[in-house]
Design an enzyme around this catalytic site. Structure first.
Site, short mmCIF file in Angstrom:
data_model
loop_
_atom_site.label_atom_id
_atom_site.label_comp_id
_atom_site.label_asym_id
_atom_site.label_seq_id
_atom_site.Cartn_x
_atom_site.Cartn_y
_atom_site.Cartn_z
N SER A 196 -11.12 5.01 9.20
CA SER A 196 -11.56 5.42 10.54
C SER A 196 -12.20 6.80 10.42
O SER A 196 -11.60 7.81 10.77
CB SER A 196 -10.36 5.44 11.50
OG SER A 196 -10.80 5.72 12.81
N ALA A 222 0.84 -1.20 0.00
CA ALA A 222 0.00 0.00 0.00
C ALA A 222 0.87 1.24 0.00
O ALA A 222 2.06 1.18 0.31
CB ALA A 222 -0.91 0.01 1.23
N GLU A 247 13.96 5.74 0.45
CA GLU A 247 15.09 5.57 1.37
C GLU A 247 14.66 5.30 2.81
O GLU A 247 15.43 4.76 3.59
CB GLU A 247 16.02 6.78 1.31
CG GLU A 247 15.42 8.07 1.86
CD GLU A 247 16.39 9.23 1.79
OE1 GLU A 247 16.53 9.93 2.82
OE2 GLU A 247 16.99 9.44 0.73
N GLU A 262 11.98 3.33 3.53
CA GLU A 262 11.15 2.12 3.53
C GLU A 262 12.04 0.90 3.72
O GLU A 262 13.03 0.72 3.01
CB GLU A 262 10.39 1.96 2.20
CG GLU A 262 9.18 2.83 2.07
CD GLU A 262 8.43 2.55 0.77
OE1 GLU A 262 7.22 2.28 0.87
OE2 GLU A 262 9.03 2.61 -0.31
#
Length: 172
Positions: free
Chosen positions: A109, A72, A134, A136
């Site tokens: 939410s 995602a 960089e 992740e």
């Protein structure tokens, strides 16, 4: 029921999140301040390949633990959600999805977040390579479909996507 929006102000903003406070008049005439985040859109993609589901394992600082999730990412400003899903899928797991089917759009939410999640099913996958940012750090995990226990997952987008696959399988 009638809610009246009196005023709204931004109280925080960075590259990922914007926080607002809004004064509302409730149906009982009480005035309250509601705090919520702005409308960042997220794409999430579930893919089934050779009888396995492709997940990513990553550390989530807000809850101080690693989660197993479907790939995602955020939709960039002005970006089409389908293009964002293709981009995020390839960046995170190193596969190009030649076919993407939209499953649904939902609010994760709605009481505190105005952002929408766009869920896709990827197929016709072609191996490329990851293009991680960089900041992740992602581990790819493939799990055979028949070994997946939906109740072991803690991430809502993943639970919704697995429920979709389960329902899709029941239709066959």
């Amino acid at each position: 029921m009638k809610f009246t929006h009196i005023s709204k102000k931004q109280v925080f903003k960075n590259d990922v999140i914007t926080v607002f406070e809004e004064k509302l008049e409730l149906p009982n005439n009480n005035i309250v301040t509601w705090t919520f985040t702005g409308k960042k859109e997220v794409v999430a993609i579930i893919a089934e390949m050779d009888g396995e589901i492709i997940f990513v394992k990553q550390y989530r600082p807000a809850i101080k633990k690693e989660l197993l999730e479907i790939p995602a990412g955020l939709v960039e400003k002005g970006e089409d959600i389908l293009e964002a899903a293709k981009r995020e899928f390839e960046e995170e797991i190193g596969y190009r999805a030649n076919k993407l089917e939209k499953i649904c759009t939902y609010y994760n939410s709605a009481g505190v977040n105005a952002g929408q999640y766009h869920l896709f099913y990827a197929s016709d996958l072609e191996k490329t390579h990851q293009h991680l940012d960089e900041n992740e750090f992602i581990e790819i995990v493939k799990i055979p479909i028949n070994e997946i226990d939906i109740f072991k997952f803690e991430d809502s987008k993943t639970i919704i996507a697995l429920s979709y696959l389960n329902m899709k399988g029941m239709e066959k």
